[in-house]
Every structure is written in C-alpha cells, then in structure tokens.
Design an enzyme around this catalytic site. Structure first.
Site, short mmCIF file in Angstrom:
data_model
loop_
_atom_site.label_atom_id
_atom_site.label_comp_id
_atom_site.label_asym_id
_atom_site.label_seq_id
_atom_site.Cartn_x
_atom_site.Cartn_y
_atom_site.Cartn_z
NE ARG A 93 -4.32 -0.33 2.40
CZ ARG A 93 -5.25 -1.29 2.47
NH1 ARG A 93 -4.90 -2.55 2.49
NH2 ARG A 93 -6.50 -0.97 2.52
NE ARG A 143 -16.67 -4.56 3.24
CZ ARG A 143 -15.44 -4.16 2.91
NH1 ARG A 143 -14.76 -4.84 2.01
NH2 ARG A 143 -14.92 -3.09 3.46
NE ARG A 178 -13.48 -3.89 6.86
CZ ARG A 178 -12.62 -3.84 5.86
NH1 ARG A 178 -12.58 -4.83 4.99
NH2 ARG A 178 -11.80 -2.81 5.73
NE ARG A 230 -11.62 1.53 4.71
CZ ARG A 230 -12.64 0.68 4.56
NH1 ARG A 230 -13.81 0.93 5.12
NH2 ARG A 230 -12.48 -0.43 3.86
P1 AP5 Z 1 -14.75 -6.32 -1.29
O1 AP5 Z 1 -14.36 -7.43 -2.21
O2 AP5 Z 1 -14.92 -6.65 0.17
O3 AP5 Z 1 -13.76 -5.07 -1.51
P2 AP5 Z 1 -12.22 -4.85 -1.12
O4 AP5 Z 1 -11.56 -4.21 -2.28
O5 AP5 Z 1 -11.62 -6.12 -0.61
O6 AP5 Z 1 -12.41 -3.77 0.01
P3 AP5 Z 1 -11.79 -3.63 1.47
O7 AP5 Z 1 -12.65 -2.58 2.15
O8 AP5 Z 1 -11.65 -4.93 2.17
O9 AP5 Z 1 -10.42 -3.04 1.17
P4 AP5 Z 1 -9.57 -2.19 2.08
O10 AP5 Z 1 -8.38 -2.11 1.25
O11 AP5 Z 1 -10.13 -0.90 2.54
O12 AP5 Z 1 -9.54 -3.01 3.46
P5 AP5 Z 1 -8.44 -3.92 4.14
O13 AP5 Z 1 -9.17 -4.95 4.91
O14 AP5 Z 1 -7.40 -4.33 3.16
O15 AP5 Z 1 -16.10 -5.68 -1.86
C1 AP5 Z 1 -16.77 -4.61 -1.19
C2 AP5 Z 1 -18.29 -4.79 -1.34
O16 AP5 Z 1 -18.66 -4.64 -2.71
C3 AP5 Z 1 -18.83 -6.17 -0.91
O17 AP5 Z 1 -20.05 -6.04 -0.26
C4 AP5 Z 1 -18.99 -6.95 -2.24
O18 AP5 Z 1 -20.02 -7.91 -2.16
C5 AP5 Z 1 -19.30 -5.83 -3.22
N1 AP5 Z 1 -18.73 -6.06 -4.56
C6 AP5 Z 1 -17.49 -6.57 -4.86
N2 AP5 Z 1 -17.31 -6.61 -6.20
C7 AP5 Z 1 -18.44 -6.09 -6.76
C8 AP5 Z 1 -18.86 -5.87 -8.12
N3 AP5 Z 1 -18.05 -6.16 -9.16
N4 AP5 Z 1 -20.09 -5.34 -8.32
C9 AP5 Z 1 -20.92 -5.03 -7.28
N5 AP5 Z 1 -20.57 -5.24 -5.97
C10 AP5 Z 1 -19.35 -5.76 -5.71
O19 AP5 Z 1 -7.74 -2.90 5.13
C11 AP5 Z 1 -8.39 -2.43 6.30
C12 AP5 Z 1 -7.43 -1.55 7.09
O20 AP5 Z 1 -6.27 -2.32 7.51
C13 AP5 Z 1 -6.82 -0.35 6.35
O21 AP5 Z 1 -7.66 0.78 6.37
C14 AP5 Z 1 -5.51 -0.13 7.16
O22 AP5 Z 1 -5.78 0.52 8.36
C15 AP5 Z 1 -5.07 -1.54 7.48
N6 AP5 Z 1 -4.17 -2.13 6.45
C16 AP5 Z 1 -4.42 -3.24 5.69
N7 AP5 Z 1 -3.39 -3.50 4.87
C17 AP5 Z 1 -2.45 -2.52 5.10
C18 AP5 Z 1 -1.18 -2.23 4.55
N8 AP5 Z 1 -0.65 -3.01 3.58
N9 AP5 Z 1 -0.52 -1.16 5.01
C19 AP5 Z 1 -1.02 -0.38 6.01
N10 AP5 Z 1 -2.24 -0.59 6.56
C20 AP5 Z 1 -2.95 -1.65 6.13
#
Ligand code: AP5
Length: 214
Positions: A88, A127, A161, A172
């Site tokens: 990221r 979601r 969440r 975000r």
């Molecule tokens: P979904 O597939 O859940 O989307 P996603 O891209 O995985 O979204 P996230 O919110 O999980 O990503 P994120 O990057 O914010 O969170 P993360 O957990 O990595 O789909 C979303 C919704 O849309 C669902 O309901 C689905 O059904 C629907 N959908 C999907 N595809 C669709 C389509 N084509 N059409 C219609 N609907 C659809 O990170 C969380 C937190 O962790 C961050 O904020 C940060 O604090 C920390 N963190 C994680 N990784 C790092 C890192 N590498 N560095 C620093 N901090 C980090």
C-alpha cells in the site's frame, strides 16, 4: 502458478475476487487487512496497537505489515499468492520485491481494479462478511440466500466492519490516493500493470482477471 497483486481502493472488490481465485486456481490470498483484523479479534498486542488506527481508516506502519507478509510467505503457495491490500506504499512495494528476490520467486502481474468513488460508498456501507469463513456479501447486490445464514458455511456469525461507514471511508480513500495510488505508476514502469473495470458485475470482473492470468 502466478503471484499477483490486486490493487484498488477500499471496496474495489479485491477480497471478493481473491476468494474466487483461491477457489478456482488454488492460489493463496494474503490479505494484510484480514491478518490485522484477526489480531484484533484475538486481542493480541499487535491487535491492541492497530485497532484505533484501523477504526480511523489510517494505514498502520510499514514495518508491521511487511513483517506479517514475510511470515506468511515462508509457508509457500503451490498455486501462487494473491496479495490483497498489500503493498500500500512504495516502501512496502520495495520490501515485497526484496522478499520475492530472497525467496527465489517473482511477481507476475499487478491487476488494478478501477472504480469510482460514488460506487465505493454504496459497496462499503452495504457490505457484511461471514465471521466464520470470510465470505463477502452486500445488502442489495449480493445478499445471503437465507437471511442471517452464510451461503458458504451455514454460519449465523455475519458481521459488519467498524471502518465500513461513510465518514471513515473518506479517510480510507484519502490514504489510498496519497499513499497507495503512486504504486500504479510504479508497476506500470516495471511493465507489470494491467487495469480492469471494477465497476462491472462480479462475474465480468472475474472473467477479465482470468483473461489476464491465462
Ligand atoms: P470487497 O471485495 O470486500 O472489496 P475490497 O476491495 O476487498 O475492500 P476492502 O474494504 O476490504 O479493502 P480495504 O483495502 O479498505 O480493506 P483492508 O481490509 O485491506 O467488496 C466490497 C463490497 O462490494 C462487498 O459487499 C462486495 O459484495 C461488493 N462487490 C465486490 N465486487 C463487486 C462488483 N463487481 N459489483 C458489485 N458489488 C461488488 O484494510 C483495512 C485496514 O487495515 C486499512 O484501512 C488499514 O488501516 C489496514 N491495512 C491493511 N493493509 C495494510 C497495509 N498493507 N498497510 C497499512 N495498513 C494496512
């Protein structure tokens, strides 16, 4: 076998597509977000350190997530790794390149999932996920077949969440544009970037990703 990164803003569909790739290709999803959420759920030291940061929608430190990925990569994956939500930052991208070199593996593709911010608000606020198996749902576009019961494993532990609200999404998204979007240029310059339309329906996005990998 392929090692790929799914790159895109919160709600772009990275987790949804990663789960499908695990099922269809035997790849292994490495989601730093899921690893951090697990640490919070288990009440570990790490979980306590990151809980507030994540609830505010900010990124945790590079050192923490690089350590998590390094640990998981040592376990190997026959079908290849799907990096979901990592890297990221440019520092994380450099660390991944170094880890790949050290383990004798390589990054095959970076798939950027393009979506617009308006669609993300709807996706994030609708979601919910299964606390048992991690299946991802949406109130309107992908509800469970039987209300309150996970289609995949039958669990009734369906959760929302803490950071899935319109206010935190603004932070975000800002974090994404400031710190993560420079990776698009970084991987383009390395000749590894392919962009797909993340606004299409889930099956269409899966087909687009499959044609990149085949
Ligand atoms: P979904 O597939 O859940 O989307 P996603 O891209 O995985 O979204 P996230 O919110 O999980 O990503 P994120 O990057 O914010 O969170 P993360 O957990 O990595 O789909 C979303 C919704 O849309 C669902 O309901 C689905 O059904 C629907 N959908 C999907 N595809 C669709 C389509 N084509 N059409 C219609 N609907 C659809 O990170 C969380 C937190 O962790 C961050 O904020 C940060 O604090 C920390 N963190 C994680 N990784 C790092 C890192 N590498 N560095 C620093 N901090 C980090």
């Amino acid at each position: 076998m392929a090692n790929i990164i799914l790159l895109g803003p919160p709600g772009a569909g990275k987790g949804t597509q990663a789960k499908r790739l695990e099922e269809t290709r035997g790849m292994v999803q490495l989601s730093t977000g899921d690893m951090l959420k697990e640490a919070i759920a288990q009440g570990t030291d790490l979980g306590r350190r990151v809980e507030g940061i994540m609830a505010r929608g900010e990124l945790v430190t590079d050192e923490i997530v690089i350590g998590l990925i390094e640990h998981k990569m040592t376990e190997g994956a026959r079908g290849g790794f799907i990096f979901d939500g990592f890297p990221r930052t440019l520092k994380q991208a450099d660390a991944l390149a170094e880890l790949m070199a050290r383990t004798g593996s390589r990054l095959d593709r970076v798939i950027e999932m393009q979506v617009d911010d308006a669609a993300l608000v709807d996706r994030i606020t609708g979601r919910f996920t299964c606390g048992n198996c991690g299946a991802v749902y949406h109130d309107r576009t992908h509800p469970t077949r039987v209300p309150g019961i996970c289609d995949a494993c039958g669990s009734t532990d369906l959760r929302r969440r803490a950071d899935d609200n319109a206010e935190t999404l603004k932070t975000r998204l800002m974090e994404y544009y400031k710190k993560t979007s420079p990776l698009i240029g970084y991987y383009y310059a390395k000749g590894l970037l392919t962009s797909v339309d993340g606004l299409a329906d889930v099956d269409t996005v899966s087909s687009a990703i499959a044609s990149v990998l085949d």
